[in-house]
Enzyme design. Structure first.
Site, PDB file in Angstrom:
ATOM      1  N   ASP A 170      16.927  11.187  31.813  1.00 28.84           N
ATOM      2  CA  ASP A 170      18.398  12.053  32.096  1.00 28.84           C
ATOM      3  C   ASP A 170      19.456  12.813  31.670  1.00 28.84           C
ATOM      4  OD1 ASP A 170      21.509   9.976  32.860  1.00 28.84           O
ATOM      5  OD2 ASP A 170      21.795  11.908  31.658  1.00 28.84           O
ATOM      6  N   LEU A 171      19.013  13.930  33.364  1.00 27.98           N
ATOM      7  CA  LEU A 171      19.014  14.897  33.001  1.00 27.98           C
ATOM      8  C   LEU A 171      20.796  15.817  31.931  1.00 27.98           C
ATOM      9  CD1 LEU A 171      18.288  16.232  36.453  1.00 27.98           C
ATOM     10  CD2 LEU A 171      17.339  16.155  34.384  1.00 27.98           C
ATOM     11  N   ASP A 215      21.388  11.536  38.247  1.00 23.68           N
ATOM     12  CA  ASP A 215      20.273  12.622  37.644  1.00 23.68           C
ATOM     13  C   ASP A 215      19.003  11.321  36.109  1.00 23.68           C
ATOM     14  OD1 ASP A 215      22.728  12.105  35.801  1.00 23.68           O
ATOM     15  OD2 ASP A 215      22.625  14.181  34.549  1.00 23.68           O
TER      16      ASP A 215
END
Length: 551
Positions: A410-411, A453
């Site tokens: 996960d960004l 994301d």
């Protein structure tokens, strides 16, 4: 131009051929009519033969299933306390055999080492001294197979053709403590007796074939029973069956005789039922029909009319074949593909137009299929495609005793980029992230996007946490480097959760949610780092967190 088009037209051909038929009509009429009748008759007989073979195969399949269900039922109610009381166990087996006598050679309980027997009913004295440890059905059940049909053969105890079926007997902890085997004579009433007695016509035969054992299990021809199947290259029909062909069609046997052949599955036993009958016998009515037809053709005018009708049938045969092929494509029976154009007349023009339409449809279908399995923005496999491929990777890893690592990414800071620069910049950033992820792993590894994301990476043949940690460190470092989107220089990080297969779980959903939970711990512990899934993490809590996130 118009003249040339006319000369390629059907009307011109009919006029020219009609004149030729005046002189050669009888010969052409015979060939066309005989071929049409033979083709139609062959379709009818093929359908009938396939229906009969399917019925026989279903009957055999049901008989195998009945025996499987009986063995499994006996195994689930097996009294473990009687393993040390052979006489009482024999009485217990007698009750089951008398109630449902599906195994003519009886029920046998065999110790886990395969030496001799614990009990059997009915008793066969010679069986008590046999060593079963090398028999395929024994090995399969001992190693945990729920049900296994052994290679048919001649019984060492009774010297009769039999097939043995086995299931494991397990204790309360699921450990195999004994093997339950049921032995059936192949030709016993209520099993394969009917197959051994019936024939197709006068010279046709049924053959029950085991592709796993390369063995003819049973046949209406006694000399084929329990004989090895021909080697590849010796029998064209057998070769087609081994390559997966099922249905009805014309083939040539090893003796060079044209046969009308049928192949259909017996799925419960993984056997194949074959049926063969010489084409001459199957199509014998064709000769009778033709002889009657010739005797009644006496008027020359009628002969010419019949010739023209036969030629029209010949001339429009490509149109009929093309129409049939188009219909099969529309119904999904055949793959959509262009039709070969061999003529320049009206039929050829129609087929060229159809092929143009097919090309556009195929292109659209390819695009739709791609979009169904890939993320439209990054081109990575989407959630559905990734899950399907991951199941395949899990099955392969289990067979090869390998491990792999699942990275849930996960960004960090992506929302800030989206809010500040807009979704267009955010989308470009996601494309760059996807490209960098692909460049960071091997071609054999798999990268996917679950949405937003969130990305996932499956690293194959990753057998320890140390290797997974090195890869995760590389991913964190690579994703921490600046991204250039137009004139912008953007920086994000990545929180990564890692789950090892099968250490954390051998279940797909549990493995994914374990990696997802580990990712959340990475975010909680400062972000831009990685965490391994903990053995104590439960599927339920991780799944609940995913549901809360979706909300």
């Amino acid at each position: 131009m118009h003249f040339l088009r006319f000369t390629h037209g059907l009307k011109f051909r009919i006029i020219v051929v009609g004149l030729v038929f005046i002189f050669f009509g009888s010969i052409i009429r015979y060939n066309i009519a005989a071929n049409i009748v033979r083709t139609n008759m062959l379709e009818v007989v093929s359908d009938q033969q396939l229906s009969l073979a399917t019925y026989v195969a279903q009957d055999i399949n049901e008989k195998v299933l009945l025996r499987q269900q009986l063995l499994e039922k006996i195994a689930t109610t097996f009294p473990l306390r009687l393993l040390n009381r052979p006489h009482q166990l024999e009485a217990w087996l007698q009750q089951r055999q008398d109630f449902s006598p599906l195994f003519s050679q009886g029920l046998v309980v065999i110790p886990k080492d395969g030496k001799g027997i614990i009990a059997d009913y009915p008793q066969i004295i010679a069986r008590a001294q046999l060593d079963f440890s090398e028999r395929d059905w024994f090995i399969a059940a001992r190693d945990g197979a729920d049900f296994y049909i052994g290679k048919p053969g001649i019984s060492r105890a009774t010297h009769r053709g039999v097939v043995n079926m086995s299931v494991p007997v397990r204790d309360d902890k699921g450990h195999v403590v004994a093997i339950l085997m049921g032995s059936t004579e192949l030709g016993m009433p209520g099993f394969l007796e009917l197959l051994e007695k019936i024939h197709l016509g006068k010279t046709g035969d049924f053959i029950l074939f085991s592709p796993r054992d390369q063995l003819f299990v049973s046949s209406s021809r006694p000399e084929l029973r329990l004989q090895r199947a021909p080697e590849i290259g010796r029998d064209a029909f057998h070769d087609r069956v081994m390559l997966g062909w099922r249905g009805a069609g014309v083939s040539t046997n090893s003796s060079g005789i044209e046969m009308l052949a049928v192949a259909t599955n017996v799925p419960a036993a993984q056997w194949i039922l074959l049926a063969e009958i010489p084409s001459d016998e199957a199509l014998s009515p064709v000769s009778l029909i033709w002889n009657s037809f010739v005797r009644n053709s006496v008027v020359s005018a009628l002969i010419l009319v019949l010739i023209l009708v036969a030629f029209m049938e010949y001339a429009f045969r490509p149109l009929r074949a093309s129409t049939k092929l188009m219909k099969e494509m529309a119904q999904g029976d055949k793959k959509l593909s262009p039709i070969v154009v061999t003529r320049k007349d009206e039929v050829g023009e129609m087929l060229e137009s159809f092929n143009l339409l097919v090309e556009k449809l195929i292109k659209t279908e390819v695009q739709m299929n791609y979009l169904a399995h890939h993320d439209g923005l990054t081109g990575l496999p989407n959630r559905r495609s990734f899950m399907i491929n991951m199941r395949q990777s899990m099955a392969l890893a289990e067979r090869q005793s390998h491990k792999f690592a699942l990275f849930f990414i996960d960004l960090d800071g992506f929302k800030l980029v989206n809010d500040r620069y807009g979704h267009a910049v955010g989308d470009q950033l996601l494309k760059h992230v996807a490209e960098r992820l692909r460049e960071s792993v091997r071609l054999s590894d798999m990268v996917g996007r679950f949405g937003g994301d969130e990305f996932v990476v499956l690293v194959t043949e990753c057998n320890d946490k140390a290797t997974a940690a090195l890869i995760a460190s590389k991913l964190v470092a690579n994703l921490s480097e600046a991204f250039y989107v137009g004139d912008l220089v953007l920086s994000v990080g990545a929180s990564i959760g890692i789950a090892m297969f099968p250490d954390q779980s051998a279940d797909l959903e549990t493995l994914i949610t374990s990696a997802d939970k580990a990712m959340y711990r990475a975010k909680k512990d400062g972000r831009n780092c990685y965490k391994f899934a903990l053995d104590s993490e439960t599927h339920e809590s991780a799944l609940q967190r995913m549901l809360n996130k979706d909300e």
